[in-house]
Design a protein around this motif. Structure first.
Motif, mmCIF file in Angstrom:
data_model
loop_
_atom_site.group_PDB
_atom_site.id
_atom_site.type_symbol
_atom_site.label_atom_id
_atom_site.label_comp_id
_atom_site.label_asym_id
_atom_site.label_seq_id
_atom_site.Cartn_x
_atom_site.Cartn_y
_atom_site.Cartn_z
ATOM 1 N N ARG A 230 -12.161 -13.066 19.052
ATOM 2 C CA ARG A 230 -10.849 -13.744 19.111
ATOM 3 C C ARG A 230 -10.324 -14.218 17.810
ATOM 4 N NH1 ARG A 230 -14.373 -15.144 23.134
ATOM 5 N NH2 ARG A 230 -13.544 -15.437 25.229
ATOM 6 N N LEU A 231 -8.634 -14.200 17.787
ATOM 7 C CA LEU A 231 -8.595 -14.553 16.346
ATOM 8 C C LEU A 231 -8.423 -16.057 16.313
ATOM 9 C CD1 LEU A 231 -7.344 -11.536 16.920
ATOM 10 C CD2 LEU A 231 -5.146 -12.210 15.591
ATOM 11 N N ARG A 232 -8.461 -16.741 15.203
ATOM 12 C CA ARG A 232 -8.966 -18.029 14.992
ATOM 13 C C ARG A 232 -7.529 -18.890 15.544
ATOM 14 N NH1 ARG A 232 -8.952 -18.416 8.393
ATOM 15 N NH2 ARG A 232 -6.761 -18.098 7.954
ATOM 16 N N ILE A 233 -7.580 -19.874 16.063
ATOM 17 C CA ILE A 233 -6.561 -20.915 16.222
ATOM 18 C C ILE A 233 -6.416 -21.970 15.094
ATOM 19 C CG2 ILE A 233 -6.649 -20.384 18.637
ATOM 20 C CD1 ILE A 233 -8.149 -22.884 19.256
ATOM 21 N N ALA A 234 -7.556 -21.945 14.274
ATOM 22 C CA ALA A 234 -7.678 -23.160 13.242
ATOM 23 C C ALA A 234 -8.744 -22.600 12.453
ATOM 24 C CB ALA A 234 -7.662 -24.638 13.660
ATOM 25 N N PRO A 235 -8.618 -23.144 10.989
ATOM 26 C CA PRO A 235 -9.720 -22.742 10.132
ATOM 27 C C PRO A 235 -10.743 -24.094 10.032
ATOM 28 C CG PRO A 235 -7.900 -23.485 8.823
ATOM 29 C CD PRO A 235 -7.697 -23.445 10.380
ATOM 30 N N GLU A 236 -10.510 -25.187 10.906
ATOM 31 C CA GLU A 236 -11.200 -26.317 10.534
ATOM 32 C C GLU A 236 -13.013 -26.278 10.522
ATOM 33 O OE1 GLU A 236 -12.011 -30.459 13.320
ATOM 34 O OE2 GLU A 236 -9.977 -29.264 13.638
ATOM 35 N N LEU A 237 -13.254 -25.532 11.450
ATOM 36 C CA LEU A 237 -14.791 -25.697 11.644
ATOM 37 C C LEU A 237 -15.469 -24.807 10.703
ATOM 38 C CD1 LEU A 237 -15.181 -24.998 15.551
ATOM 39 C CD2 LEU A 237 -15.117 -27.009 14.272
ATOM 40 N N PHE A 238 -14.622 -23.894 10.089
ATOM 41 C CA PHE A 238 -15.372 -22.962 9.003
ATOM 42 C C PHE A 238 -15.404 -23.822 7.591
ATOM 43 C CE2 PHE A 238 -13.432 -19.818 11.558
ATOM 44 C CZ PHE A 238 -14.439 -19.169 12.141
ATOM 45 N N LEU A 239 -14.166 -24.631 7.486
ATOM 46 C CA LEU A 239 -13.985 -25.669 6.366
ATOM 47 C C LEU A 239 -15.009 -26.485 6.577
ATOM 48 C CD1 LEU A 239 -9.974 -25.836 6.018
ATOM 49 C CD2 LEU A 239 -11.530 -24.234 4.512
ATOM 50 N N LYS A 240 -15.267 -27.158 7.707
ATOM 51 C CA LYS A 240 -16.261 -28.191 7.567
ATOM 52 C C LYS A 240 -17.703 -27.735 7.227
ATOM 53 C CE LYS A 240 -13.901 -31.366 10.504
ATOM 54 N NZ LYS A 240 -13.474 -32.027 12.253
ATOM 55 N N GLN A 241 -17.812 -26.390 7.544
ATOM 56 C CA GLN A 241 -19.169 -25.895 7.297
ATOM 57 C C GLN A 241 -19.422 -25.675 5.911
ATOM 58 O OE1 GLN A 241 -19.906 -22.058 9.419
ATOM 59 N NE2 GLN A 241 -19.436 -23.155 11.282
ATOM 60 N N LEU A 242 -18.217 -25.367 5.067
ATOM 61 C CA LEU A 242 -18.395 -25.296 3.744
ATOM 62 C C LEU A 242 -18.793 -26.885 3.175
ATOM 63 C CD1 LEU A 242 -15.458 -23.018 3.115
ATOM 64 C CD2 LEU A 242 -17.781 -22.341 2.803
ATOM 65 N N VAL A 243 -17.875 -27.890 3.341
ATOM 66 C CA VAL A 243 -18.310 -29.011 2.826
ATOM 67 C C VAL A 243 -19.839 -29.489 3.252
ATOM 68 C CG1 VAL A 243 -17.943 -31.482 3.358
ATOM 69 C CG2 VAL A 243 -15.941 -30.003 3.192
ATOM 70 N N ILE A 244 -20.270 -28.922 4.228
ATOM 71 C CA ILE A 244 -21.787 -29.359 4.412
ATOM 72 C C ILE A 244 -22.656 -28.556 3.760
ATOM 73 C CG2 ILE A 244 -23.694 -28.997 6.394
ATOM 74 C CD1 ILE A 244 -21.563 -29.539 8.595
ATOM 75 N N GLY A 245 -22.259 -27.655 3.360
ATOM 76 C CA GLY A 245 -22.869 -26.772 2.599
ATOM 77 C C GLY A 245 -22.938 -27.161 0.823
ATOM 78 N N GLY A 246 -22.074 -28.092 0.696
ATOM 79 C CA GLY A 246 -22.010 -28.505 -0.690
ATOM 80 C C GLY A 246 -20.957 -28.377 -1.458
ATOM 81 N N MET A 247 -19.833 -27.816 -0.878
ATOM 82 C CA MET A 247 -18.394 -27.651 -1.529
ATOM 83 C C MET A 247 -17.677 -28.995 -0.839
ATOM 84 S SD MET A 247 -17.587 -23.760 -0.998
ATOM 85 C CE MET A 247 -16.505 -23.711 -2.015
ATOM 86 N N ASP A 248 -17.715 -29.878 -1.949
ATOM 87 C CA ASP A 248 -17.021 -31.181 -1.512
ATOM 88 C C ASP A 248 -15.470 -31.205 -1.276
ATOM 89 O OD1 ASP A 248 -19.557 -32.170 -1.677
ATOM 90 O OD2 ASP A 248 -19.407 -33.256 -3.753
ATOM 91 N N ALA A 249 -14.801 -30.416 -1.815
ATOM 92 C CA ALA A 249 -13.423 -30.227 -1.562
ATOM 93 C C ALA A 249 -12.889 -28.886 -1.661
ATOM 94 C CB ALA A 249 -12.676 -31.156 -2.829
ATOM 95 N N VAL A 250 -12.438 -28.585 -0.593
ATOM 96 C CA VAL A 250 -12.101 -27.387 -0.026
ATOM 97 C C VAL A 250 -10.508 -27.236 0.564
ATOM 98 C CG1 VAL A 250 -14.231 -26.261 -0.062
ATOM 99 C CG2 VAL A 250 -13.278 -27.174 2.174
ATOM 100 N N PHE A 251 -10.047 -26.038 0.731
ATOM 101 C CA PHE A 251 -8.682 -26.058 1.212
ATOM 102 C C PHE A 251 -8.489 -24.503 1.574
ATOM 103 C CE2 PHE A 251 -7.039 -25.241 -2.935
ATOM 104 C CZ PHE A 251 -5.890 -24.369 -2.697
ATOM 105 N N GLU A 252 -7.753 -24.430 2.703
ATOM 106 C CA GLU A 252 -7.155 -22.800 2.870
ATOM 107 C C GLU A 252 -5.895 -22.888 3.347
ATOM 108 O OE1 GLU A 252 -8.740 -18.901 5.440
ATOM 109 O OE2 GLU A 252 -9.460 -20.908 5.907
ATOM 110 N N VAL A 253 -4.987 -21.817 2.867
ATOM 111 C CA VAL A 253 -3.579 -21.775 3.400
ATOM 112 C C VAL A 253 -3.850 -20.122 3.970
ATOM 113 C CG1 VAL A 253 -1.264 -21.242 2.612
ATOM 114 C CG2 VAL A 253 -2.683 -23.080 1.590
ATOM 115 N N GLY A 254 -3.581 -20.498 5.290
ATOM 116 C CA GLY A 254 -3.919 -18.973 5.959
ATOM 117 C C GLY A 254 -3.034 -18.958 7.292
ATOM 118 N N LYS A 255 -3.089 -17.727 7.735
ATOM 119 C CA LYS A 255 -2.550 -17.479 9.305
ATOM 120 C C LYS A 255 -3.577 -18.117 10.150
ATOM 121 C CE LYS A 255 1.435 -15.287 8.303
ATOM 122 N NZ LYS A 255 2.406 -15.633 8.735
ATOM 123 N N VAL A 256 -2.720 -18.432 11.363
ATOM 124 C CA VAL A 256 -3.572 -19.082 12.603
ATOM 125 C C VAL A 256 -2.698 -18.415 13.611
ATOM 126 C CG1 VAL A 256 -4.884 -20.800 11.690
ATOM 127 C CG2 VAL A 256 -2.506 -21.143 12.955
#
Length: 330
Positions: A230-256
């Protein structure tokens, strides 16, 4: 074909010495009637108008987009037979140069992309111009270029403009300006977040499940894995995984992609920005978002950022209220 025959080459390579903006800045102080024959220049642009004063004097207006801000710079080409030298084949031959001048000035038309080799000057009325020693056709405009200002132009029709976006961008300044403004908004947004310690990332677009929002996804099939994706409907879950993985401040500008309705204000494919910051409270993120909007609007429009932001917030609030009203009455 007549111009190609004069040039002896189709779609020639050309390197300008100045952009139209650089030319206008450097030679703006010339007096009326000036002819700076000792300052050779090479310029390029698209012809937007042509006026023949006589068989020996033809005026062209050319334009080009200058820089990342999308400003359109226009310049007059003052083609005078007395200064024209023509191509290398006509070097030193006055009759050949005269024949080339007549052929080129008669054949070139609105929409053609041309190179101008010559020198700066000003008309007797004080308009900055380039006086050509040679006019070179770089790329012809085969169909007639529409005029958006004409009441009979088909590009005044919204559907026609959307079906021929390349022509729309050529003749409608507002359409072109929108793309440059969008580009500036994205650059400013990225710079704002990066300056505050955020790291930009890219997350998967194709995934077995679509999460992070409530929407119908687009579905496809991966032949390599024989699996439905499926094509993503939001990047939210992936970004939260990155925060859990130790990247304290992340962002993405991309297509949904959301397989839902289409309106003039909503497309199934659109660009989203999401950012997450560890240890930040809701109020801190709200304040950061307001600061981001204020900064982006100020950079993109040059207007009053406080007033413009107030309009944005008010409009957003009205949208939320309308959505709540529809939800509670349905």
């Amino acid at each position: 074909d007549a111009v190609w025959a004069v040039q002896g080459e189709r779609y020639p390579q050309f390197t300008p010495t100045h952009s139209l903006r650089e030319f206008a800045t450097e030679f703006a102080s010339l007096p009326p009637g000036a002819r700076e024959q000792g300052s050779p220049v090479a310029l390029a642009g698209r012809i937007i108008s042509k006026r023949a004063a006589s068989s020996k004097l033809v005026f062209f207006d050319i334009e080009a987009v200058a820089g990342a801000d999308g400003e359109v710079v226009k310049l007059q080409v003052l083609a005078a037979r007395g200064h024209y030298r023509g191509s290398a084949a006509a070097a030193g031959d006055e009759a050949a140069a005269a024949a080339q001048f007549a052929t080129v000035t008669h054949t070139l038309r609105r929409g053609d992309v041309v190179a101008v080799r010559g020198f700066p000057g000003k008309s007797n009325k004080g308009e900055l111009s380039v006086v050509p020693r040679e006019l070179v056709l770089l790329a012809p405009c085969v169909p007639n270029l529409p005029d958006a200002r004409s009441s009979s132009s088909r590009l005044r029709d919204v559907e026609s403009r959307l079906r021929a976006r390349h022509l729309d961008l050529l003749v409608n300044d507002d359409a072109r300006r929108t793309l440059y403004t969008r580009s500036q908004v994205i650059r400013t947004l990225r710079r704002f977040l990066e300056e505050r310690g955020f790291v930009e990332v890219e997350t998967p677009i194709l995934y077995p499940s679509a999460g992070g929002a409530t929407a119908h996804p687009f579905e496809t099939h991966a032949r390599a894995f024989d699996a439905s994706l499926r094509l993503r409907i939001a990047p939210e879950l992936f970004l939260k995984q990155l925060v859990i993985g130790g990247m304290d401040a992340v962002f993405e500008v991309g297509k949904v992609f959301r397989n839902e309705g289409v309106t003039p204000h909503h497309s199934p494919e659109f660009t989203m920005c999401e950012f997450y910051k560890a240890y930040a409270t809701r109020d801190e993120l709200m304040a950061l978002t307001e600061e981001l909007l204020r900064h982006v609007v100020a950079e993109a429009t040059g207007g009053n950022p406080a007033a413009t932001l107030a309009d944005i917030v008010a409009q957003a609030a009205r949208g939320v209220q309308d959505a709540l009203r529809r939800f509670t009455t349905s």
